[in-house]
Design a protein around this motif. Structure first.
Motif, short mmCIF file in Angstrom:
data_model
loop_
_atom_site.label_atom_id
_atom_site.label_comp_id
_atom_site.label_asym_id
_atom_site.label_seq_id
_atom_site.Cartn_x
_atom_site.Cartn_y
_atom_site.Cartn_z
N LEU A 149 0.83 -1.20 0.00
CA LEU A 149 0.00 0.00 0.00
C LEU A 149 0.87 1.26 0.00
O LEU A 149 0.58 2.23 -0.71
CB LEU A 149 -0.92 0.00 1.22
N GLY A 150 1.96 1.23 0.78
CA GLY A 150 2.86 2.38 0.81
C GLY A 150 3.52 2.64 -0.53
O GLY A 150 3.66 3.79 -0.97
N LYS A 151 3.92 1.57 -1.21
CA LYS A 151 4.54 1.70 -2.53
C LYS A 151 3.56 2.30 -3.54
O LYS A 151 3.90 3.21 -4.31
CB LYS A 151 5.01 0.34 -3.03
N LYS A 152 2.33 1.76 -3.53
CA LYS A 152 1.31 2.25 -4.48
C LYS A 152 0.99 3.71 -4.21
O LYS A 152 0.79 4.51 -5.14
CB LYS A 152 0.05 1.39 -4.40
N GLY A 153 0.92 4.09 -2.92
CA GLY A 153 0.65 5.48 -2.56
C GLY A 153 1.75 6.40 -3.06
O GLY A 153 1.49 7.47 -3.63
N ALA A 154 3.01 5.98 -2.87
CA ALA A 154 4.15 6.78 -3.32
C ALA A 154 4.18 6.90 -4.84
O ALA A 154 4.45 7.99 -5.39
CB ALA A 154 5.45 6.16 -2.82
N GLU A 155 3.90 5.79 -5.52
CA GLU A 155 3.87 5.81 -6.99
C GLU A 155 2.82 6.80 -7.49
O GLU A 155 3.05 7.53 -8.46
CB GLU A 155 3.58 4.41 -7.53
N TYR A 156 1.67 6.81 -6.81
CA TYR A 156 0.59 7.70 -7.24
C TYR A 156 0.98 9.16 -7.03
O TYR A 156 0.76 10.01 -7.91
CB TYR A 156 -0.69 7.38 -6.47
N LEU A 157 1.58 9.46 -5.89
CA LEU A 157 1.99 10.84 -5.62
C LEU A 157 3.07 11.30 -6.60
O LEU A 157 3.05 12.44 -7.08
CB LEU A 157 2.51 10.97 -4.19
N LYS A 158 4.00 10.41 -6.92
CA LYS A 158 5.04 10.75 -7.89
C LYS A 158 4.43 11.02 -9.25
O LYS A 158 4.85 11.95 -9.96
CB LYS A 158 6.06 9.60 -7.98
N MET A 159 3.42 10.23 -9.62
CA MET A 159 2.74 10.42 -10.90
C MET A 159 2.09 11.81 -10.95
O MET A 159 2.01 12.45 -12.01
CB MET A 159 1.69 9.33 -11.09
N LYS A 160 1.63 12.27 -9.77
CA LYS A 160 0.99 13.58 -9.68
C LYS A 160 2.00 14.72 -9.50
O LYS A 160 1.63 15.89 -9.38
CB LYS A 160 0.01 13.60 -8.50
#
Length: 338
Positions: A149-160
């Motif tokens: 979940l932490g990885k997916k959250g970080a990936e999403y923020l980086k995408m933004k």
């Protein structure tokens, strides 16, 4: 006359023999059906309810009487209450015990007592401190699930394009073993993806709401007001945090600005998808956990060889796919329960 007496005596002897056989069969029938204790943390919500149903159905299928014990989320002495359930199972000489221990240390000694009494114990959802005291663990590796979940959250923020800000965490109980592992996993997974930018994020003091959505809403609203640079919030499971976080984001006009990453599927998420109140979740297969727990416990009772751990993986689901994912889960659940 002698013939009549002999005939009467023969009839009495045969009747006694038949009665004796009948009594023996009745006793055997009573002993045929063994009892298992199933002690989850709670029995409500999209995570625990399917687990309970699966356990009940599998126990019935295998010929066991399943004693189900739990307490409400608001129970003040929850650990003590559930340790009492363990004591009851031991006193009643249960064939086996399945328990979700909320504290690895507090439950360890009592699980050992069950082991010393010859009763196999399978832990699920969380584990005890001394692995040799239980015969097996069934469920998610909560640290690894948190990392996902932490990885997916970080990936999403980086995408933004987000590389700094405040992050909130909300849970039912912050000292519960599963929650401490998830918190540690989330932060580790987040940092691994963010790399050098991880130092630009600040994790706020985690919120505990005891599964009361009004409490998580109130506390998170306070954090949002005090931290206008909040960019994300992680809710670690159960209806209280799920609902409270979405309501707080909405009330502060932060939909689509504060990204929300959740734990476990629930139809509740569907209420926040269109408004941007949930970004994505990782989900556990709780039905599989309930079924596997009883299957493993059955093998342990029979003295069959079993593994020490039965990991159940989690799956990442983006907000836009949650509705369809829920429909598929319902189809699977319906098919499995027929």
């Amino acid at each position: 006359m002698r013939k009549k007496i002999l005939g009467f005596l023969l009839t009495v002897i045969m009747a006694a023999a038949l009665t004796g056989c009948s009594g023996s069969n009745t006793q055997t029938a009573k002993n045929d059906k063994k009892t298992l204790y199933f002690i989850p943390i709670v029995d409500t919500g999209a995570y625990w309810s399917p687990m309970k149903k699966a356990a009940e159905e599998e126990a019935k299928k295998l010929g066991y009487n399943l004693v189900f014990k739990t307490s409400p989320p608001s129970e003040q002495a929850k650990n003590e209450k559930h340790i009492g359930f363990l004591e009851e199972a031991i006193a009643n000489k249960a064939a086996g015990i399945a328990i979700a221990p909320m504290d690895p240390d507090m439950f360890d000694r009592k699980v050992k007592e069950a082991k010393d009494a010859g009763i196999p114990v399978v832990t699920f959802d969380a584990d005890v401190k001394t692995k040799s005291n239980r015969v097996a663990y069934v469920g998610t590796d909560n640290k690894l699930a948190g990392e996902e979940l932490g990885k997916k959250g970080a990936e999403y923020l980086k995408m933004k394009g987000i590389s700094a800000g405040k992050i909130a965490l909300v849970a039912v109980n912050l000292t519960q073993t599963t929650m401490t592992y998830r918190q540690a996993g989330i932060k580790a997974g987040f940092d691994s993806v963010m790399g050098p930018d991880a130092k630009n994020f600040t994790w706020l003091e985690a919120i505990q709401d005891n599964d009361q959505s009004s409490e998580s809403k109130r506390q998170l609203e306070g954090q949002i007001i005090a931290n206008p640079d909040m960019v994300a919030v992680f809710s670690l499971g159960s209806e209280g945090p799920d609902t409270g976080v979405m309501e707080a984001i909405k009330s502060q006009g932060k939909a689509g600005k504060i990204y929300h990453f959740g734990f476990d599927y629930t139809p509740t998420w569907e209420n926040g998808i269109k408004e941007g109140l949930i970004t994505g979740i990782v989900d556990q297969d709780s039905y599989a956990i309930g079924k596997t727990v009883i299957d493993v416990l059955d093998k342990a009772v029979k003295g069959e060889k079993i593994a020490a751990d039965y990991p159940i993986p989690v799956k990442w689901v983006e907000a836009g796919k949650i509705v369809e994912y829920g429909k598929e889960k319902q189809k699977q659940f319906t098919a499995e329960t027929k």
